[in-house]
Design a protein around this motif. Structure first.
Motif, mmCIF file in Angstrom:
data_model
loop_
_atom_site.group_PDB
_atom_site.id
_atom_site.type_symbol
_atom_site.label_atom_id
_atom_site.label_comp_id
_atom_site.label_asym_id
_atom_site.label_seq_id
_atom_site.Cartn_x
_atom_site.Cartn_y
_atom_site.Cartn_z
ATOM 1 N N UNK A 137 0.799 -1.233 0.000
ATOM 2 C CA UNK A 137 0.000 0.000 0.000
ATOM 3 C C UNK A 137 0.828 1.277 0.000
ATOM 4 N N UNK A 138 2.021 1.242 0.591
ATOM 5 C CA UNK A 138 2.856 2.443 0.650
ATOM 6 C C UNK A 138 3.710 2.622 -0.600
ATOM 7 N N UNK A 139 3.659 1.671 -1.512
ATOM 8 C CA UNK A 139 4.504 1.708 -2.698
ATOM 9 C C UNK A 139 5.575 0.638 -2.590
ATOM 10 N N UNK A 140 6.775 0.956 -3.061
ATOM 11 C CA UNK A 140 7.900 0.028 -2.970
ATOM 12 C C UNK A 140 8.703 0.364 -1.721
ATOM 13 N N UNK A 141 8.970 -0.646 -0.909
ATOM 14 C CA UNK A 141 9.741 -0.439 0.315
ATOM 15 C C UNK A 141 11.012 -1.269 0.231
ATOM 16 N N UNK A 142 12.151 -0.598 0.348
ATOM 17 C CA UNK A 142 13.455 -1.253 0.367
ATOM 18 C C UNK A 142 13.959 -1.306 1.795
ATOM 19 N N UNK A 143 14.349 -2.496 2.236
ATOM 20 C CA UNK A 143 14.822 -2.705 3.601
ATOM 21 C C UNK A 143 16.290 -3.087 3.563
ATOM 22 N N UNK A 144 17.135 -2.285 4.199
ATOM 23 C CA UNK A 144 18.568 -2.523 4.185
ATOM 24 C C UNK A 144 19.069 -3.178 5.447
#
Length: 238
Positions: A137-144
């Protein structure tokens, strides 16, 4: 004639009850107090709703029975929810300092509103820095996950790749760290859920399909430390 049995897929995620059983067994070792607390929560919810029904129904047998049934169901689900949350917390605490720990959160997110995988989209084999990607829902989420400088550079590189094939889609970058320079593992799922919604279900599916071209992982392994296929927080009960 021997019965032909279909071989089991070792990478297939376990079902709802199997995950619950794994969660209970895990809590017995990591946090034995969690199970009694969950049981007490369930009993408390059942008792509260049943007593409330006693007054609301005018003490009629049918009314009390219906409210008791509602209390039983609600108490049961409340207990399961408590077990789920406690198991999630116990898993995150146990593997907080292991390489690949963010895969646990990615796995939880992709069993709910987000699409993606608990496998990294980018890995530095030498430093064990990793980037995970989910779409929701928030778009694309990148987790590092890794050392600050190199991991943040990897996050920025992945962001540029995404924006080339999904222009206009919001891309969030979150660096996971328990050292004060990022979001701690225990708060990572909550941080993702707090992000502002920008996509509906159709948008999420379309963006995920467009990003499939970027999946050059080729089976990139998570560095030794966590095997997310064997260590799972149980699925949230609804």
């Amino acid at each position: 004639m021997a019965k032909d049995t279909k071989p089991k897929n070792p990478n297939k995620a376990p079902g709802m009850f199997a995950q619950l059983r794994e969660g209970v067994n895990f809590l017995k070792v990591e946090n034995p107090k969690a199970l009694p607390i969950a049981i007490l929560i369930g009993i408390g919810v059942f008792a509260f709703i049943t007593v409330l029904g006693l007054f609301m129904s005018g003490a009629s047998i049918l009314g009390i029975s219906l409210w008791a049934a509602l209390g039983l169901m609600t108490g049961y689900l409340s207990g399961l929810y408590a077990i789920t949350r406690q198991a999630n917390t116990a898993v995150f605490k146990k593997y907080a300092n292991e390489p690949g720990r963010v895969s646990l959160v990615a796995g939880v997110l992709t069993r709910r509103a987000y699409k993606g995988t608990n496998q990294p989209t980018a890995v530095n084999p030498r430093t064990k820095d990793m980037v995970f990607r989910v779409v929701g829902p928030a778009g694309v989420v990148l987790l590092g996950d890794g050392s600050p400088t190199s991991t943040k550079a990897m996050l920025e590189d992945e962001r540029r790749k995404i924006q080339r094939v999904a222009q206009g889609v919001q891309v969030h970058m979150i660096y996971c760290s328990d050292n004060g320079d990022g979001v701690p593992l225990l708060q990572l799922e909550k941080a993702v859920k707090k992000l502002k919604r920008s996509l509906n279900r159709t948008d999420i599916r379309n963006v995920q399909n467009r990003l499939a071209a970027l999946d050059t992982r080729g089976g990139l392994p998570i560095p030794k430390g966590i095997d997310p296929m064997k260590v799972r927080a149980p699925k949230k009960m609804r």
